[in-house]
Design a protein around this motif. Structure first.
Motif, mmCIF file in Angstrom:
data_model
loop_
_atom_site.group_PDB
_atom_site.id
_atom_site.type_symbol
_atom_site.label_atom_id
_atom_site.label_comp_id
_atom_site.label_asym_id
_atom_site.label_seq_id
_atom_site.Cartn_x
_atom_site.Cartn_y
_atom_site.Cartn_z
ATOM 1 N N ASN A 56 3.144 7.043 24.552
ATOM 2 C CA ASN A 56 3.803 6.086 23.816
ATOM 3 C C ASN A 56 3.510 6.014 22.436
ATOM 4 O OD1 ASN A 56 3.968 4.584 26.384
ATOM 5 N ND2 ASN A 56 2.031 4.213 26.636
ATOM 6 N N GLY A 57 3.241 7.205 22.080
ATOM 7 C CA GLY A 57 3.066 7.343 20.493
ATOM 8 C C GLY A 57 4.614 7.533 19.830
ATOM 9 N N ASN A 58 4.314 7.382 18.509
ATOM 10 C CA ASN A 58 5.698 7.471 17.684
ATOM 11 C C ASN A 58 5.262 8.460 16.501
ATOM 12 O OD1 ASN A 58 8.125 7.371 16.323
ATOM 13 N ND2 ASN A 58 7.809 5.073 15.717
ATOM 14 N N PHE A 59 5.539 9.773 16.469
ATOM 15 C CA PHE A 59 5.176 10.527 15.464
ATOM 16 C C PHE A 59 6.320 10.908 14.746
ATOM 17 C CE2 PHE A 59 2.611 11.154 19.206
ATOM 18 C CZ PHE A 59 1.216 10.827 18.748
ATOM 19 N N LYS A 60 6.099 10.981 13.355
ATOM 20 C CA LYS A 60 7.013 11.266 12.431
ATOM 21 C C LYS A 60 6.313 12.426 11.308
ATOM 22 C CE LYS A 60 10.026 7.491 12.432
ATOM 23 N NZ LYS A 60 10.716 6.489 11.522
ATOM 24 N N PHE A 61 7.247 13.441 10.683
ATOM 25 C CA PHE A 61 6.755 14.542 10.101
ATOM 26 C C PHE A 61 7.589 14.729 8.704
ATOM 27 C CE2 PHE A 61 5.590 15.175 14.509
ATOM 28 C CZ PHE A 61 4.165 15.743 14.268
ATOM 29 N N GLY A 62 6.748 14.791 7.685
ATOM 30 C CA GLY A 62 7.739 15.149 6.372
ATOM 31 C C GLY A 62 6.873 16.733 6.088
ATOM 32 N N PHE B 210 -6.908 19.408 16.569
ATOM 33 C CA PHE B 210 -7.686 20.634 16.341
ATOM 34 C C PHE B 210 -7.486 21.704 17.533
ATOM 35 C CE2 PHE B 210 -11.056 17.790 13.925
ATOM 36 C CZ PHE B 210 -10.262 17.849 12.927
ATOM 37 N N ARG B 211 -7.793 21.099 19.007
ATOM 38 C CA ARG B 211 -7.445 21.887 20.114
ATOM 39 C C ARG B 211 -6.437 22.503 20.141
ATOM 40 N NH1 ARG B 211 -12.515 23.343 21.705
ATOM 41 N NH2 ARG B 211 -13.913 21.521 21.565
ATOM 42 N N TYR B 212 -5.215 21.847 19.819
ATOM 43 C CA TYR B 212 -3.761 22.471 19.981
ATOM 44 C C TYR B 212 -3.618 23.612 19.299
ATOM 45 C CZ TYR B 212 0.946 22.932 19.497
ATOM 46 O OH TYR B 212 2.375 23.610 19.611
ATOM 47 N N PHE B 213 -3.847 23.423 18.040
ATOM 48 C CA PHE B 213 -3.790 24.653 17.026
ATOM 49 C C PHE B 213 -4.698 25.830 17.165
ATOM 50 C CE2 PHE B 213 -1.421 21.512 14.526
ATOM 51 C CZ PHE B 213 -0.322 22.119 14.287
ATOM 52 N N MET C 158 1.941 16.464 21.299
ATOM 53 C CA MET C 158 1.522 15.229 21.243
ATOM 54 C C MET C 158 2.041 14.097 21.854
ATOM 55 S SD MET C 158 -0.923 15.792 19.079
ATOM 56 C CE MET C 158 -1.526 14.168 18.237
ATOM 57 N N LEU C 159 3.425 14.002 22.186
ATOM 58 C CA LEU C 159 4.043 13.031 22.836
ATOM 59 C C LEU C 159 3.550 13.387 24.588
ATOM 60 C CD1 LEU C 159 7.805 13.245 21.281
ATOM 61 C CD2 LEU C 159 5.916 11.310 21.286
ATOM 62 N N LYS C 160 3.173 14.530 24.893
ATOM 63 C CA LYS C 160 2.549 14.596 26.315
ATOM 64 C C LYS C 160 1.401 14.062 26.427
ATOM 65 C CE LYS C 160 5.375 18.886 27.373
ATOM 66 N NZ LYS C 160 5.195 20.411 27.760
ATOM 67 N N ILE C 161 0.674 14.280 25.418
ATOM 68 C CA ILE C 161 -0.796 13.588 25.524
ATOM 69 C C ILE C 161 -0.722 12.001 25.042
ATOM 70 C CG2 ILE C 161 -3.030 13.653 24.626
ATOM 71 C CD1 ILE C 161 -2.157 15.972 26.098
ATOM 72 N N PHE C 162 0.158 11.545 24.253
ATOM 73 C CA PHE C 162 0.168 10.125 23.852
ATOM 74 C C PHE C 162 1.716 9.779 24.116
ATOM 75 C CE2 PHE C 162 -2.876 12.274 21.008
ATOM 76 C CZ PHE C 162 -4.047 11.460 21.452
ATOM 77 N N LYS D 285 9.806 24.970 13.610
ATOM 78 C CA LYS D 285 9.508 25.199 15.027
ATOM 79 C C LYS D 285 8.173 24.768 15.454
ATOM 80 C CE LYS D 285 10.003 28.766 18.565
ATOM 81 N NZ LYS D 285 10.297 29.971 18.852
ATOM 82 N N VAL D 286 7.219 25.212 14.664
ATOM 83 C CA VAL D 286 5.787 25.079 14.703
ATOM 84 C C VAL D 286 5.437 23.551 14.967
ATOM 85 C CG1 VAL D 286 3.621 25.251 13.662
ATOM 86 C CG2 VAL D 286 4.898 27.202 13.994
ATOM 87 N N ILE D 287 6.210 22.691 13.991
ATOM 88 C CA ILE D 287 6.013 21.413 13.821
ATOM 89 C C ILE D 287 6.698 20.569 15.180
ATOM 90 C CG2 ILE D 287 6.194 19.363 12.725
ATOM 91 C CD1 ILE D 287 4.157 20.974 11.667
ATOM 92 N N ARG D 288 7.865 21.178 15.420
ATOM 93 C CA ARG D 288 8.360 20.695 16.796
ATOM 94 C C ARG D 288 7.847 20.779 17.982
ATOM 95 N NH1 ARG D 288 12.538 23.632 16.725
ATOM 96 N NH2 ARG D 288 13.484 22.469 14.688
ATOM 97 N N GLU D 289 7.140 22.100 18.124
ATOM 98 C CA GLU D 289 6.339 22.271 19.218
ATOM 99 C C GLU D 289 5.165 21.193 19.461
ATOM 100 O OE1 GLU D 289 5.715 26.347 19.306
ATOM 101 O OE2 GLU D 289 7.769 26.847 19.980
ATOM 102 N N TYR D 290 4.752 21.249 17.979
ATOM 103 C CA TYR D 290 3.585 20.341 17.954
ATOM 104 C C TYR D 290 3.881 18.889 18.285
ATOM 105 C CZ TYR D 290 -0.198 17.410 15.380
ATOM 106 O OH TYR D 290 -1.260 16.664 15.266
ATOM 107 N N GLN D 291 4.806 18.526 17.885
ATOM 108 C CA GLN D 291 5.224 17.059 18.096
ATOM 109 C C GLN D 291 5.513 16.734 19.784
ATOM 110 O OE1 GLN D 291 9.452 16.264 17.324
ATOM 111 N NE2 GLN D 291 8.915 14.090 16.769
ATOM 112 N N ASP D 292 6.395 17.929 20.486
ATOM 113 C CA ASP D 292 6.611 17.809 21.776
ATOM 114 C C ASP D 292 4.946 17.740 22.563
ATOM 115 O OD1 ASP D 292 9.120 17.982 21.337
ATOM 116 O OD2 ASP D 292 9.369 20.158 22.042
#
Length: 620
Positions: free
Chosen positions: A473-479, A423-426, A467-471, A458-465
């Protein structure tokens, strides 16, 4: 009986000069006892010292009127001591040297008092003490000797009958000598001790100052409470506080990004912000190390900063600072800063609750869209309420996050953290979209209006980056689905995104359009056909309930993906070459197919991909 005296009774001797009073030592014992009762045994030490000092000064001044010889006065002082009844005898020695101007070059005096009235009365009234008790006597000796020499000489009692010693021994030294000695603090303390009246005045001033601070603090708190009740935002609160305390204020979030400030011009604020960034860089401090739990004073090159954390639900969500460039800090400043931090916490909690409630409402709206529970017109109208034009083209993205939590509580907490972070990111980036939760995944509906001139990847790639900074140890995948044109087709786009996610494999972001023929072939109408073909072509390998069979299917899939290259397949599956050859040979035997045949290999790969896409097989 009535007794009347009609004639005045008076002394025939006319009283001239200082009147003499006839009294006993016990009277001074009573006085000592009452002083101890009223001002305390510790406080009477300085009082009696100064009382004795004034007596010694007066006696010395009287003696100086008739005799100026230091030798005579040094010998005469103890005699006056004895005549006044202070002591019964004395043993005394004094060594001194004067310069050409009559100033002391060196001085040391020592001796013993016998029959000290002060020691006797103290024992009688209080018993033996742990410390010397002849405070009046040392005051008298100090005042007398200081007066006749014209410089400050201070006496200290080193042994005392009042504490059980055989005699009352003392030494006298110049003040400057005591200042250079470790045991001189007690002597100087007696000499420098302020009168009780001055202490009371100082105490009164302190109490008055504290009263004023408490009154200001109460008014400050009432004003903050009133503004919070009236629904004032954080900027309004900060401006009001600056006008009340006249100290510039900065409020930042937990990553030290500025939320609001007051008391600066924009140019001045940017200079101080740069100054703070230099400080953090030079001290290698990140936002988690800055101020974990309590207040802190930070001194940079150009300003000082009194900073305290803002807590919300037992977590530090930001920092509240008073900034000092010219003026000095006051102790009570933290009291005001602490209350401002509490007020900020309440306002941010209120904003957080309203924001998350609205976002969750939008998430529920997304569920209704995906379940086709609303007509298109209703969806469009509700979309306008949320600020979205759902008549525009859109993408649906499904995010998978690996759950390594061990309890339901931990899993729920992780889900809440991911939701809140999303929520906060977007919101921070002014992206208006719908965020929901479905089948253990985060679902995003993003319109072209939101994307503007950027791509969905690009939007999803930046969002993934992020999320990895905040988590980390997380493993995030997107379809990512294809571009949807009709909002009623949202369930189809959702299924496309899920299919792309299932086929992600080692990739982190997979658009449905990248699936090729697999994406085209798979839809809800031909799932049964895919299963029939899979059962026919895979034969015994279609037993998906047997873990050993599934391992063979995974080996086959990796082998086909790598174009039959044994080395790459061996690396991907962490198998030995002999183990891999054995598995490939066994698979070819079970299928009765040549895996090197391009047609056979292509058809098998397409079948396995289709099974993964419809959720029949899960391959990490």
């Amino acid at each position: 009986m009535c007794v009347s005296i009609y004639e005045e009774s008076y002394s025939q001797d006319v009283v001239k000069g200082d009147r003499k009073l006839v009294t006993s030592a016990s009277v001074f014992g009573i006085l000592r006892q009452q002083l101890a009762k009223n001002i305390g045994i510790k406080r009477i030490k300085g009082f009696l010292f100064h009382y004795g000092w004034e007596m010694g000064v007066k006696t010395a001044k009287e003696a100086l009127q008739t005799e100026t010889s230091l030798e005579y006065l040094i010998k005469h002082g103890p005699i006056l001591h004895i005549e006044n009844g202070h002591i019964s005898g004395i043993k005394h020695g004094c060594n001194f040297e004067l310069d050409g101007h009559g100033r002391i070059k060196s001085f040391f005096s020592h001796g013993t008092w016998f029959g000290s009235y002060e020691a006797e009365e103290h024992i009688k009234r209080f018993g033996h003490s742990n410390h010397s008790v002849c405070h009046t006597l040392i005051g008298y000796a100090s005042g007398f000797m200081s007066t006749i020499f014209g410089e400050t000489l201070l006496a200290k009692e080193v042994t005392c009958v009042g504490k059980g010693d055989a005699g009352c021994g003392w030494v006298i030294k110049p003040k400057k000598d005591w200042e250079n000695e470790l045991d001189g603090n007690e002597v100087l303390k007696f000499y420098n001790e302020a009168p009780i009246v001055m202490e009371l005045e100082y105490t009164y001033d302190q109490l008055l100052e504290q009263k004023n601070v408490v009154t200001r603090l109460a008014n400050f708190q009432n004003k903050l409470t009133e503004e919070i009740i009236n629904g004032s935002d954080l900027q309004t609160i900060v401006d009001i506080v600056f006008n009340m305390v006249n100290i510039p204020i900065i409020i930042e979030d937990s990553t030290l990004r500025t939320i609001t400030y007051s008391g600066f011009s924009e140019e001045n604020f940017m200079e101080l912000k740069a100054d703070m960034e230099v400080y953090l860089e030079e001290n290698r401090i990140n936002h988690k190390q800055l101020l974990p739990l309590s207040k802190k004073i930070i001194k940079t090159v150009n300003h000082d900063r009194l900073i305290t954390p803002i807590f919300l639900q037992k977590e530090v969500i930001g920092y509240c600072s008073f900034v000092y460039e010219d003026r000095k800090q006051h102790e009570e400043d933290y009291l005001f800063l602490d209350r401002l931090a509490n007020a900020a916490s309440l306002i941010l909690l209120n904003e957080k609750t309203k924001f998350e409630s609205f976002e969750r409402m939008k998430g529920n709206f997304l569920d209704q869209i995906l379940e086709t529970r609303l007509p298109v017109s209703e969806i469009v109208n509700r979309g306008k309420y949320t600020g979205l034009d759902l008549e525009q083209n859109y993408y649906i993205t499904v995010m998978e996050y690996k759950n390594t939590q061990t309890t339901i509580e931990d899993e729920f907490l992780l889900q809440e953290q991911i939701f809140e972070t999303t929520f906060r990111y977007f919101n921070d980036r002014k992206y208006n979209l719908l965020v929901g939760h479905r089948d253990g995944h985060v679902v995003l509906l993003i319109t072209n209006q939101t994307l503007m001139h950027t791509s969905i990847q690009k939007v999803i790639r930046e969002y993934q980056d992020f999320m990895l900074k905040i988590f980390p140890n997380g493993n995030f995948k997107f379809g990512i689905s294809q571009l949807g044109a009709d909002i009623h087709q949202a369930p189809k786009c959702y299924e496309e995104a899920c299919i792309a996610l299932r086929l992600a494999g080692s990739k982190k972001i997979v658009p449905f359009t990248s699936l090729g023929i697999v994406g085209v072939l798979i839809n809800s109408k031909n799932i049964n056909g895919i299963k029939m073909i899979a059962e026919q072509e895979l034969g015994p390998l279609y037993n998906l309930k047997d873990p050993r069979t599934i391992e063979l299917v995974k080996t086959l899939y990796s082998f086909l993906l790598n174009g039959g290259k044994l080395e790459q397949t061996m690396s991907d599956l962490s198998l030995s070459m002999s183990g891999l050859r054995h598995r490939v040979s066994r698979i070819e035997g079970l299928l009765d197919k040549d895996l090197r045949d391009p047609n056979e290999a292509h058809q098998l790969l397409l079948i396995i991909k289709s099974l993964i896409a419809i959720g029949e097989i899960t391959i990490e």
